[in-house]
Design an enzyme around this catalytic site. Structure first.
Site, PDB file in Angstrom:
ATOM      1  N   CYS A 194       0.867  -1.189   0.000  1.00  0.00           N
ATOM      2  CA  CYS A 194       0.000   0.000   0.000  1.00  0.00           C
ATOM      3  C   CYS A 194       0.901   1.236   0.000  1.00  0.00           C
ATOM      4  O   CYS A 194       0.690   2.192  -0.738  1.00  0.00           O
ATOM      5  CB  CYS A 194      -0.888   0.058   1.235  1.00  0.00           C
ATOM      6  SG  CYS A 194      -1.713  -1.466   1.707  1.00  0.00           S
ATOM      7  N   CYS A 229       2.574   2.838  -3.172  1.00  0.00           N
ATOM      8  CA  CYS A 229       1.766   3.748  -3.994  1.00  0.00           C
ATOM      9  C   CYS A 229       1.325   4.990  -3.219  1.00  0.00           C
ATOM     10  O   CYS A 229       1.280   6.080  -3.765  1.00  0.00           O
ATOM     11  CB  CYS A 229       0.522   3.038  -4.522  1.00  0.00           C
ATOM     12  SG  CYS A 229       0.879   1.832  -5.800  1.00  0.00           S
ATOM     13  N   CYS A 260      -8.426  -1.913  -3.681  1.00  0.00           N
ATOM     14  CA  CYS A 260      -6.991  -1.778  -3.924  1.00  0.00           C
ATOM     15  C   CYS A 260      -6.277  -3.116  -3.781  1.00  0.00           C
ATOM     16  O   CYS A 260      -5.371  -3.425  -4.551  1.00  0.00           O
ATOM     17  CB  CYS A 260      -6.383  -0.728  -2.992  1.00  0.00           C
ATOM     18  SG  CYS A 260      -6.551   0.956  -3.635  1.00  0.00           S
ATOM     19  N   CYS A 283     -34.797   2.548  14.804  1.00  0.00           N
ATOM     20  CA  CYS A 283     -33.533   3.033  15.369  1.00  0.00           C
ATOM     21  C   CYS A 283     -33.805   4.328  16.144  1.00  0.00           C
ATOM     22  O   CYS A 283     -33.252   4.550  17.229  1.00  0.00           O
ATOM     23  CB  CYS A 283     -32.519   3.344  14.266  1.00  0.00           C
ATOM     24  SG  CYS A 283     -32.346   2.104  12.966  1.00  0.00           S
ATOM     25  N   CYS A 317     -34.927   4.315  19.968  1.00  0.00           N
ATOM     26  CA  CYS A 317     -33.904   4.210  21.011  1.00  0.00           C
ATOM     27  C   CYS A 317     -32.930   5.382  20.968  1.00  0.00           C
ATOM     28  O   CYS A 317     -32.662   6.008  21.982  1.00  0.00           O
ATOM     29  CB  CYS A 317     -33.141   2.889  20.877  1.00  0.00           C
ATOM     30  SG  CYS A 317     -34.123   1.482  21.450  1.00  0.00           S
ATOM     31  N   CYS A 331     -27.602  -4.359  16.735  1.00  0.00           N
ATOM     32  CA  CYS A 331     -28.853  -3.651  17.027  1.00  0.00           C
ATOM     33  C   CYS A 331     -30.033  -4.292  16.301  1.00  0.00           C
ATOM     34  O   CYS A 331     -31.116  -4.413  16.854  1.00  0.00           O
ATOM     35  CB  CYS A 331     -28.743  -2.167  16.673  1.00  0.00           C
ATOM     36  SG  CYS A 331     -27.792  -1.235  17.907  1.00  0.00           S
TER      37      CYS A 331
HETATM   38  C1  HEC Z   1     -34.010  -1.238  21.617  1.00  0.00           C
HETATM   39  C2  HEC Z   1     -33.122  -0.113  21.499  1.00  0.00           C
HETATM   40  C3  HEC Z   1     -32.243  -0.009  20.264  1.00  0.00           C
HETATM   41  C4  HEC Z   1     -32.633   0.026  18.963  1.00  0.00           C
HETATM   42  C5  HEC Z   1     -34.040  -0.077  18.398  1.00  0.00           C
HETATM   43  C6  HEC Z   1     -31.432   0.235  18.187  1.00  0.00           C
HETATM   44  N1  HEC Z   1     -30.336   0.298  19.009  1.00  0.00           N
HETATM   45 FE1  HEC Z   1     -28.464   0.861  18.480  1.00  0.00          FE
HETATM   46  N2  HEC Z   1     -27.839   0.541  20.380  1.00  0.00           N
HETATM   47  C7  HEC Z   1     -28.633   0.195  21.449  1.00  0.00           C
HETATM   48  C8  HEC Z   1     -27.806  -0.003  22.619  1.00  0.00           C
HETATM   49  C9  HEC Z   1     -28.293  -0.402  23.997  1.00  0.00           C
HETATM   50  C10 HEC Z   1     -26.475   0.242  22.218  1.00  0.00           C
HETATM   51  C11 HEC Z   1     -25.203   0.154  23.079  1.00  0.00           C
HETATM   52  C12 HEC Z   1     -25.088   1.356  23.952  1.00  0.00           C
HETATM   53  C13 HEC Z   1     -24.815   2.585  23.109  1.00  0.00           C
HETATM   54  O1  HEC Z   1     -23.638   2.879  22.827  1.00  0.00           O
HETATM   55  O2  HEC Z   1     -25.790   3.229  22.660  1.00  0.00           O
HETATM   56  C14 HEC Z   1     -26.542   0.627  20.809  1.00  0.00           C
HETATM   57  C15 HEC Z   1     -25.430   1.033  20.056  1.00  0.00           C
HETATM   58  C16 HEC Z   1     -25.512   1.556  18.779  1.00  0.00           C
HETATM   59  C17 HEC Z   1     -24.408   2.170  18.073  1.00  0.00           C
HETATM   60  C18 HEC Z   1     -22.984   2.351  18.600  1.00  0.00           C
HETATM   61  C19 HEC Z   1     -22.822   3.669  19.359  1.00  0.00           C
HETATM   62  C20 HEC Z   1     -21.483   3.790  20.018  1.00  0.00           C
HETATM   63  O3  HEC Z   1     -21.070   4.945  20.313  1.00  0.00           O
HETATM   64  O4  HEC Z   1     -20.819   2.773  20.278  1.00  0.00           O
HETATM   65  C21 HEC Z   1     -24.882   2.542  16.842  1.00  0.00           C
HETATM   66  C22 HEC Z   1     -24.092   3.224  15.726  1.00  0.00           C
HETATM   67  C23 HEC Z   1     -26.279   2.143  16.775  1.00  0.00           C
HETATM   68  N3  HEC Z   1     -26.620   1.556  17.974  1.00  0.00           N
HETATM   69  C24 HEC Z   1     -27.108   2.306  15.685  1.00  0.00           C
HETATM   70  C25 HEC Z   1     -28.388   1.767  15.598  1.00  0.00           C
HETATM   71  C26 HEC Z   1     -29.163   1.724  14.364  1.00  0.00           C
HETATM   72  C27 HEC Z   1     -28.715   2.254  13.015  1.00  0.00           C
HETATM   73  C28 HEC Z   1     -30.367   1.143  14.695  1.00  0.00           C
HETATM   74  C29 HEC Z   1     -31.491   0.762  13.755  1.00  0.00           C
HETATM   75  C30 HEC Z   1     -31.170  -0.272  12.773  1.00  0.00           C
HETATM   76  C31 HEC Z   1     -30.338   0.850  16.114  1.00  0.00           C
HETATM   77  N4  HEC Z   1     -29.117   1.214  16.613  1.00  0.00           N
HETATM   78  C32 HEC Z   1     -31.396   0.334  16.820  1.00  0.00           C
HETATM   79  C33 HEC Z   1     -30.010   0.092  21.433  1.00  0.00           C
HETATM   80  C34 HEC Z   1     -30.791   0.150  20.284  1.00  0.00           C
HETATM   81  C1  HEC Z   2      -0.443   0.126  -7.438  1.00  0.00           C
HETATM   82  C2  HEC Z   2      -0.772   1.277  -6.612  1.00  0.00           C
HETATM   83  C3  HEC Z   2      -1.698   1.064  -5.425  1.00  0.00           C
HETATM   84  C4  HEC Z   2      -1.562   0.149  -4.391  1.00  0.00           C
HETATM   85  C5  HEC Z   2      -0.552  -0.960  -4.234  1.00  0.00           C
HETATM   86  C6  HEC Z   2      -2.634   0.450  -3.477  1.00  0.00           C
HETATM   87  N1  HEC Z   2      -3.373   1.484  -3.929  1.00  0.00           N
HETATM   88 FE1  HEC Z   2      -4.878   2.410  -2.946  1.00  0.00          FE
HETATM   89  N2  HEC Z   2      -5.233   3.590  -4.552  1.00  0.00           N
HETATM   90  C7  HEC Z   2      -4.469   3.619  -5.695  1.00  0.00           C
HETATM   91  C8  HEC Z   2      -5.073   4.551  -6.647  1.00  0.00           C
HETATM   92  C9  HEC Z   2      -4.569   4.875  -8.047  1.00  0.00           C
HETATM   93  C10 HEC Z   2      -6.211   5.108  -5.991  1.00  0.00           C
HETATM   94  C11 HEC Z   2      -7.192   6.136  -6.576  1.00  0.00           C
HETATM   95  C12 HEC Z   2      -8.538   5.524  -6.875  1.00  0.00           C
HETATM   96  C13 HEC Z   2      -8.508   4.312  -7.763  1.00  0.00           C
HETATM   97  O1  HEC Z   2      -7.907   4.337  -8.834  1.00  0.00           O
HETATM   98  O2  HEC Z   2      -9.106   3.268  -7.357  1.00  0.00           O
HETATM   99  C14 HEC Z   2      -6.267   4.489  -4.670  1.00  0.00           C
HETATM  100  C15 HEC Z   2      -7.191   4.798  -3.713  1.00  0.00           C
HETATM  101  C16 HEC Z   2      -7.146   4.371  -2.396  1.00  0.00           C
HETATM  102  C17 HEC Z   2      -7.965   4.877  -1.323  1.00  0.00           C
HETATM  103  C18 HEC Z   2      -9.009   5.973  -1.437  1.00  0.00           C
HETATM  104  C19 HEC Z   2      -8.370   7.324  -1.243  1.00  0.00           C
HETATM  105  C20 HEC Z   2      -9.418   8.410  -1.222  1.00  0.00           C
HETATM  106  O3  HEC Z   2      -8.993   9.571  -1.322  1.00  0.00           O
HETATM  107  O4  HEC Z   2     -10.617   8.133  -1.092  1.00  0.00           O
HETATM  108  C21 HEC Z   2      -7.646   4.175  -0.196  1.00  0.00           C
HETATM  109  C22 HEC Z   2      -8.259   4.347   1.179  1.00  0.00           C
HETATM  110  C23 HEC Z   2      -6.618   3.236  -0.567  1.00  0.00           C
HETATM  111  N3  HEC Z   2      -6.331   3.385  -1.896  1.00  0.00           N
HETATM  112  C24 HEC Z   2      -6.050   2.315   0.299  1.00  0.00           C
HETATM  113  C25 HEC Z   2      -5.120   1.364  -0.093  1.00  0.00           C
HETATM  114  C26 HEC Z   2      -4.653   0.292   0.761  1.00  0.00           C
HETATM  115  C27 HEC Z   2      -5.103   0.061   2.195  1.00  0.00           C
HETATM  116  C28 HEC Z   2      -3.770  -0.425   0.027  1.00  0.00           C
HETATM  117  C29 HEC Z   2      -3.036  -1.679   0.459  1.00  0.00           C
HETATM  118  C30 HEC Z   2      -3.902  -2.765   0.917  1.00  0.00           C
HETATM  119  C31 HEC Z   2      -3.671   0.205  -1.278  1.00  0.00           C
HETATM  120  N4  HEC Z   2      -4.508   1.270  -1.326  1.00  0.00           N
HETATM  121  C32 HEC Z   2      -2.836  -0.239  -2.296  1.00  0.00           C
HETATM  122  C33 HEC Z   2      -3.333   2.905  -5.921  1.00  0.00           C
HETATM  123  C34 HEC Z   2      -2.848   1.889  -5.129  1.00  0.00           C
END
Ligand code: HEC
Ligand code: HEC
Length: 278
Positions: free
Chosen positions: A93, A96, A131, A194, A197, A239
């Site tokens: 990585c 490049c 990549c 979502c 909560c 969740c």
């Molecule tokens: C019944 C309640 C409930 C519902 C519905 C729910 N979650 Fe959660 N979610 C939680 C609890 C509890 C946690 C762990 C404590 C926290 O960090 O909020 C959590 C954690 C998360 C986190 C991580 C937050 C962090 O800082 O770590 C994300 C992101 C999240 N929920 C997104 C969603 C999404 C998107 C949905 C809908 C698909 C959803 N949740 C539905 C209860 C809920």
């Molecule tokens: C041969 C060259 C090459 C190698 C090896 C390579 N990349 Fe890339 N990468 C690129 C090019 C060129 C782009 C621009 C977008 C595209 O062409 O897909 C890119 C785009 C990206 C982006 C997005 C950057 C943005 O601005 O959004 C990420 C993240 C990334 N590479 C991660 C990686 C990681 C992690 C690896 C190793 C596992 C890796 N690349 C290996 C050439 C490379």
């Protein structure tokens, strides 16, 4: 119920106003997140609180000190992988992209984004795999594998402390809308959205945990319950499982759209990955 219909009403008024502005404005294709997003799941900018602020002092201390934050086992592995060839004669990585800390700064904040080539929403994990496959001739890494988590958390670290200033442009508007609708829809046997909560009941307790506002900025994060690092999608699946809904597959467009909506719903909060969670 009154509360919900009030919000829906206000939202429609806002939308009617917006539609009027749209007719008058040629710049309407690139519009502000705020305009699209107001709905029962949304939080005003000044209401948004970092996920970490809901955690115990112990967890906060663990996340805030890199020397004891267990996520750094994965981050360090990611740093090594960055500079190593995945197989003999393949470019690393780094060969490049050079120094990740400077060259990948801010990059994590641009995901999920629309990929013109594959005509779908991709997240940082998908970009890393693109990549691996197209530039290194290596195999794609599996979701939740240590390797993919390592590279993702290493690259995310380069943006730690930064806030996103993205706007919802035309390329992602439809995906954002679907993510928002999913967020606000009642799902699962528990028939909860979502928003129930994380917007209406944050700060309440549930099963020994304080419900946060559900922001994505701590991910990838180390979770004690998992005994390892996990992606945002793994947390979202937990969740979905919690409300006994269909558990969407890793990498599915629905999970990408949800990630995208969360990105904007939490905009203004600093990226805090690698997080530590219970
Ligand atoms: C019944 C309640 C409930 C519902 C519905 C729910 N979650 Fe959660 N979610 C939680 C609890 C509890 C946690 C762990 C404590 C926290 O960090 O909020 C959590 C954690 C998360 C986190 C991580 C937050 C962090 O800082 O770590 C994300 C992101 C999240 N929920 C997104 C969603 C999404 C998107 C949905 C809908 C698909 C959803 N949740 C539905 C209860 C809920
Ligand atoms: C041969 C060259 C090459 C190698 C090896 C390579 N990349 Fe890339 N990468 C690129 C090019 C060129 C782009 C621009 C977008 C595209 O062409 O897909 C890119 C785009 C990206 C982006 C997005 C950057 C943005 O601005 O959004 C990420 C993240 C990334 N590479 C991660 C990686 C990681 C992690 C690896 C190793 C596992 C890796 N690349 C290996 C050439 C490379």
């Amino acid at each position: 119920m009154k509360f919900f219909s009030q919000i829906a009403f206000d939202w429609r008024v806002g939308f009617a106003h917006f539609a009027g502005v749209l007719l008058l404005s040629l710049s309407a294709l690139s519009c502000n997140a705020q305009v699209h997003a107001e709905g029962p799941g949304w939080l005003r900018q000044d209401e948004r609180r970092s996920g970490l602020s809901f955690k115990s002092e112990d967890l906060q201390a663990q996340q805030n000190d890199d020397a004891i934050n267990p996520s750094f086992l994965w981050v360090d592995q990611g740093q090594r992988m960055w500079s190593e060839a995945p197989q003999p004669h393949a470019p690393s990585c780094q060969s490049c992209h050079s120094d990740a800390k400077t060259r990948m700064k801010g990059v994590a904040l641009n995901y999920p984004k629309w990929d013109k080539r594959s005509k779908q929403l991709i997240n940082l994990e998908s970009q890393i795999n693109a990549c691996r496959v197209n530039k290194q001739g290596a195999k794609a890494l599996a979701y939740e594998s240590d390797e993919l988590l390592a590279l993702t958390s290493w690259l995310t670290l380069a943006s730690r402390g930064m806030t996103s200033e993205r706007r919802i442009d035309q390329s992602i508007a439809a995906s954002f809308d679907r993510g928002q609708r999913f967020y606000e829809k009642r799902i699962g046997q528990n028939n909860l959205s979502c928003a129930h909560c994380h917007t209406q009941h944050f700060s309440d307790r549930l099963g020994g945990e304080v419900i946060s506002q559900g922001h994505p900025q701590a991910y990838p994060a180390y979770r004690l319950e998992w005994q390892k690092m996990g992606s945002l999608q793994r947390r979202l699946r937990a969740c979905l499982s919690g409300v006994k809904a269909e558990i969407l597959p890793f990498g599915s467009q629905e999970l990408m759209e949800l990630e995208l909506y969360l990105h904007f719903r939490g905009q203004g909060l600093a990226l805090e990955s690698p997080g530590v969670r219970r």
